[in-house]
Design an enzyme around this catalytic site. Structure first.
Site, PDB file in Angstrom:
ATOM      1  N   TYR A 184       0.820  -1.216   0.000  1.00  0.00           N
ATOM      2  CA  TYR A 184       0.000   0.000   0.000  1.00  0.00           C
ATOM      3  C   TYR A 184       0.855   1.269   0.000  1.00  0.00           C
ATOM      4  O   TYR A 184       0.433   2.295  -0.544  1.00  0.00           O
ATOM      5  CB  TYR A 184      -1.001  -0.034   1.169  1.00  0.00           C
ATOM      6  CG  TYR A 184      -2.047  -1.096   0.925  1.00  0.00           C
ATOM      7  CD1 TYR A 184      -3.013  -0.920  -0.060  1.00  0.00           C
ATOM      8  CD2 TYR A 184      -2.009  -2.311   1.609  1.00  0.00           C
ATOM      9  CE1 TYR A 184      -3.932  -1.918  -0.337  1.00  0.00           C
ATOM     10  CE2 TYR A 184      -2.938  -3.308   1.336  1.00  0.00           C
ATOM     11  CZ  TYR A 184      -3.899  -3.099   0.361  1.00  0.00           C
ATOM     12  OH  TYR A 184      -4.809  -4.087   0.075  1.00  0.00           O
ATOM     13  N   ASN A 243     -12.593   2.157  -5.940  1.00  0.00           N
ATOM     14  CA  ASN A 243     -11.191   2.567  -6.008  1.00  0.00           C
ATOM     15  C   ASN A 243     -10.728   3.170  -4.693  1.00  0.00           C
ATOM     16  O   ASN A 243     -11.479   3.870  -4.017  1.00  0.00           O
ATOM     17  CB  ASN A 243     -10.993   3.576  -7.147  1.00  0.00           C
ATOM     18  CG  ASN A 243     -11.336   2.955  -8.486  1.00  0.00           C
ATOM     19  OD1 ASN A 243     -11.404   1.736  -8.597  1.00  0.00           O
ATOM     20  ND2 ASN A 243     -11.564   3.782  -9.491  1.00  0.00           N
ATOM     21  N   ASP A 258      -7.974   5.082  -4.717  1.00  0.00           N
ATOM     22  CA  ASP A 258      -7.222   6.299  -5.063  1.00  0.00           C
ATOM     23  C   ASP A 258      -8.069   7.534  -4.744  1.00  0.00           C
ATOM     24  O   ASP A 258      -9.211   7.416  -4.299  1.00  0.00           O
ATOM     25  CB  ASP A 258      -6.792   6.267  -6.548  1.00  0.00           C
ATOM     26  CG  ASP A 258      -7.971   6.275  -7.516  1.00  0.00           C
ATOM     27  OD1 ASP A 258      -8.848   7.158  -7.380  1.00  0.00           O
ATOM     28  OD2 ASP A 258      -8.029   5.414  -8.420  1.00  0.00           O
ATOM     29  N   HIS A 310     -14.387   0.484  -0.657  1.00  0.00           N
ATOM     30  CA  HIS A 310     -13.212  -0.344  -0.345  1.00  0.00           C
ATOM     31  C   HIS A 310     -12.131   0.435   0.408  1.00  0.00           C
ATOM     32  O   HIS A 310     -10.988  -0.006   0.473  1.00  0.00           O
ATOM     33  CB  HIS A 310     -12.630  -0.946  -1.631  1.00  0.00           C
ATOM     34  CG  HIS A 310     -13.497  -2.018  -2.227  1.00  0.00           C
ATOM     35  ND1 HIS A 310     -13.352  -2.464  -3.519  1.00  0.00           N
ATOM     36  CD2 HIS A 310     -14.528  -2.737  -1.696  1.00  0.00           C
ATOM     37  CE1 HIS A 310     -14.259  -3.411  -3.762  1.00  0.00           C
ATOM     38  NE2 HIS A 310     -14.980  -3.576  -2.680  1.00  0.00           N
TER      39      HIS A 310
HETATM   40  P1  OAD Z   1     -10.543  -4.925 -12.392  1.00  0.00           P
HETATM   41  O1  OAD Z   1      -9.064  -4.805 -12.565  1.00  0.00           O
HETATM   42  O2  OAD Z   1     -11.102  -6.244 -12.001  1.00  0.00           O
HETATM   43  O3  OAD Z   1     -11.283  -4.542 -13.738  1.00  0.00           O
HETATM   44  C1  OAD Z   1     -11.041  -3.362 -14.397  1.00  0.00           C
HETATM   45  C2  OAD Z   1     -11.981  -3.282 -15.574  1.00  0.00           C
HETATM   46  O4  OAD Z   1     -11.768  -2.032 -16.184  1.00  0.00           O
HETATM   47  C3  OAD Z   1     -11.775  -4.353 -16.647  1.00  0.00           C
HETATM   48  O5  OAD Z   1     -13.011  -4.982 -16.949  1.00  0.00           O
HETATM   49  C4  OAD Z   1     -11.245  -3.581 -17.868  1.00  0.00           C
HETATM   50  O6  OAD Z   1     -11.803  -4.054 -19.085  1.00  0.00           O
HETATM   51  C5  OAD Z   1     -11.764  -2.192 -17.584  1.00  0.00           C
HETATM   52  N1  OAD Z   1     -10.896  -1.130 -18.123  1.00  0.00           N
HETATM   53  C6  OAD Z   1      -9.547  -1.083 -18.188  1.00  0.00           C
HETATM   54  N2  OAD Z   1      -9.118   0.058 -18.732  1.00  0.00           N
HETATM   55  C7  OAD Z   1     -10.241   0.780 -19.011  1.00  0.00           C
HETATM   56  C8  OAD Z   1     -10.483   2.059 -19.603  1.00  0.00           C
HETATM   57  N3  OAD Z   1      -9.480   2.848 -19.984  1.00  0.00           N
HETATM   58  N4  OAD Z   1     -11.760   2.479 -19.733  1.00  0.00           N
HETATM   59  C9  OAD Z   1     -12.790   1.680 -19.331  1.00  0.00           C
HETATM   60  N5  OAD Z   1     -12.636   0.468 -18.803  1.00  0.00           N
HETATM   61  C10 OAD Z   1     -11.376   0.021 -18.618  1.00  0.00           C
HETATM   62  O7  OAD Z   1     -10.971  -3.773 -11.375  1.00  0.00           O
HETATM   63  P2  OAD Z   1     -12.266  -3.639 -10.463  1.00  0.00           P
HETATM   64  O8  OAD Z   1     -13.471  -4.184 -11.145  1.00  0.00           O
HETATM   65  O9  OAD Z   1     -12.291  -2.257  -9.960  1.00  0.00           O
HETATM   66  O10 OAD Z   1     -10.978  -4.785  -4.347  1.00  0.00           O
HETATM   67  O11 OAD Z   1     -11.904  -4.590  -9.264  1.00  0.00           O
HETATM   68  C11 OAD Z   1     -12.807  -4.702  -8.213  1.00  0.00           C
HETATM   69  C12 OAD Z   1     -12.101  -4.917  -6.911  1.00  0.00           C
HETATM   70  O12 OAD Z   1     -11.258  -6.060  -7.003  1.00  0.00           O
HETATM   71  C13 OAD Z   1     -11.157  -3.817  -6.511  1.00  0.00           C
HETATM   72  O13 OAD Z   1     -11.776  -2.722  -5.878  1.00  0.00           O
HETATM   73  C14 OAD Z   1     -10.254  -4.514  -5.546  1.00  0.00           C
HETATM   74  C15 OAD Z   1      -9.997  -5.741  -6.368  1.00  0.00           C
HETATM   75  O14 OAD Z   1      -9.529  -6.823  -5.794  1.00  0.00           O
HETATM   76  C16 OAD Z   1     -10.364  -4.636  -3.155  1.00  0.00           C
HETATM   77  O15 OAD Z   1      -9.218  -4.259  -3.040  1.00  0.00           O
HETATM   78  C17 OAD Z   1     -11.237  -4.967  -1.986  1.00  0.00           C
END
Ligand code: OAD
Length: 231
Positions: free
Chosen positions: A57, A93, A95, A110
């Site tokens: 982190y 997120n 951030d 989160h």
């Molecule tokens: P992921 O990394 O699982 O997914 C990111 C998504 O964003 C993917 O489906 C990509 O296709 C999409 N993506 C990437 N670049 C993009 C762009 N420029 N424009 C639009 N879409 C884009 O991230 P999250 O779904 O946020 O939890 O993950 C969910 C949670 O899993 C996070 O908050 C974290 C993680 O483990 C914890 O830390 C508790």
């Protein structure tokens, strides 16, 4: 889609911040220095190897000093400023890019990289520098009692009651940049009422794609301003 006077709930994930230079979770196969993210972001990992978890982190907190909100964060903030009904931004997120873009009604389900929590008192404090087991808690004045204010795997996300209320009241639900793999956020699209119109804006098809009325595939910096400027 007419957004005027509609109660809007937006859910953002790592994809909205990727064009600002922050890696998504599932980029690089979700690996960090040879560790699976799921093996670092847990209470068990923190008990076993706190310095490794602090370091994970710390690196992410340092990155925040180098990144800026992009057109997607800015478009959401501008829309909220001018919107004439309720607008709730739920983010997975950790951030601070929605804050830097001046969004107002933000729920960090989160947690936040720039906050720490005292494990003895549960108080949360702003924190912008590195954290380790020598860091002294502002409340107990002891070291070793602070942890990142982050929801780890196996822990309950924050503000779930407020989130449930917002989802039930939504006329339009827009998920942006999230893979639809991690619950409970992946299930929010099923918690809204029958009349709610559900939209996904994502680079690739998400795991829960079929649950949306409309899926817009593309980059957040292009598609989010386009979607929110149409009203
Ligand atoms: P992921 O990394 O699982 O997914 C990111 C998504 O964003 C993917 O489906 C990509 O296709 C999409 N993506 C990437 N670049 C993009 C762009 N420029 N424009 C639009 N879409 C884009 O991230 P999250 O779904 O946020 O939890 O993950 C969910 C949670 O899993 C996070 O908050 C974290 C993680 O483990 C914890 O830390 C508790």
């Amino acid at each position: 889609m007419e957004l005027n006077k509609k109660n809007i709930v937006v859910l953002t994930g790592a994809g909205i911040s990727s064009e600002s230079g922050l890696k998504t979770f599932r980029d690089a196969d979700g690996l960090w220095e040879g560790h699976r993210v799921e093996d670092v972001a847990t209470p068990e990992a923190f008990l076993e190897n706190p310095e490794l978890v602090y370091d994970f982190y710390n690196q992410r907190r340092r990155q925040l000093k180098e990144v800026k909100p992009n057109q997607a964060h800015l478009a959401l903030a501008e829309f909220e400023r001018n919107h004439n009904a309720k607008f709730t931004l739920i983010t997975q997120n950790v951030d601070n890019l929605h804050e830097l873009a001046h969004s107002q009604n933000i729920i960090h389900m989160h947690g936040e990289l720039q906050k720490v929590r005292c494990m003895e008192t549960d108080e949360v404090f702003p924190w912008t520098e590195d954290l380790d087991s020598d860091s002294v808690s502002p409340t107990t004045q002891k070291s070793g009692t602070l942890r990142p204010h982050i929801c780890w795997f196996g822990e309950m996300p924050y503000h779930m009651v407020e989130i449930g209320d917002a989802l039930r009241d939504a006329d339009i639900f827009v998920a942006i940049g999230t893979s639809g793999l991690v619950y409970p956020a992946a299930g929010f699209v099923q918690m809204v009422s029958h009349h709610c119109y559900k939209v996904l804006i994502n680079k690739d098809a998400a795991n829960n794609n079929p649950l949306f009325h409309e899926v817009i595939l593309g980059n957040a910096t292009q598609e989010v301003p386009k979607f929110f400027q149409q009203s």
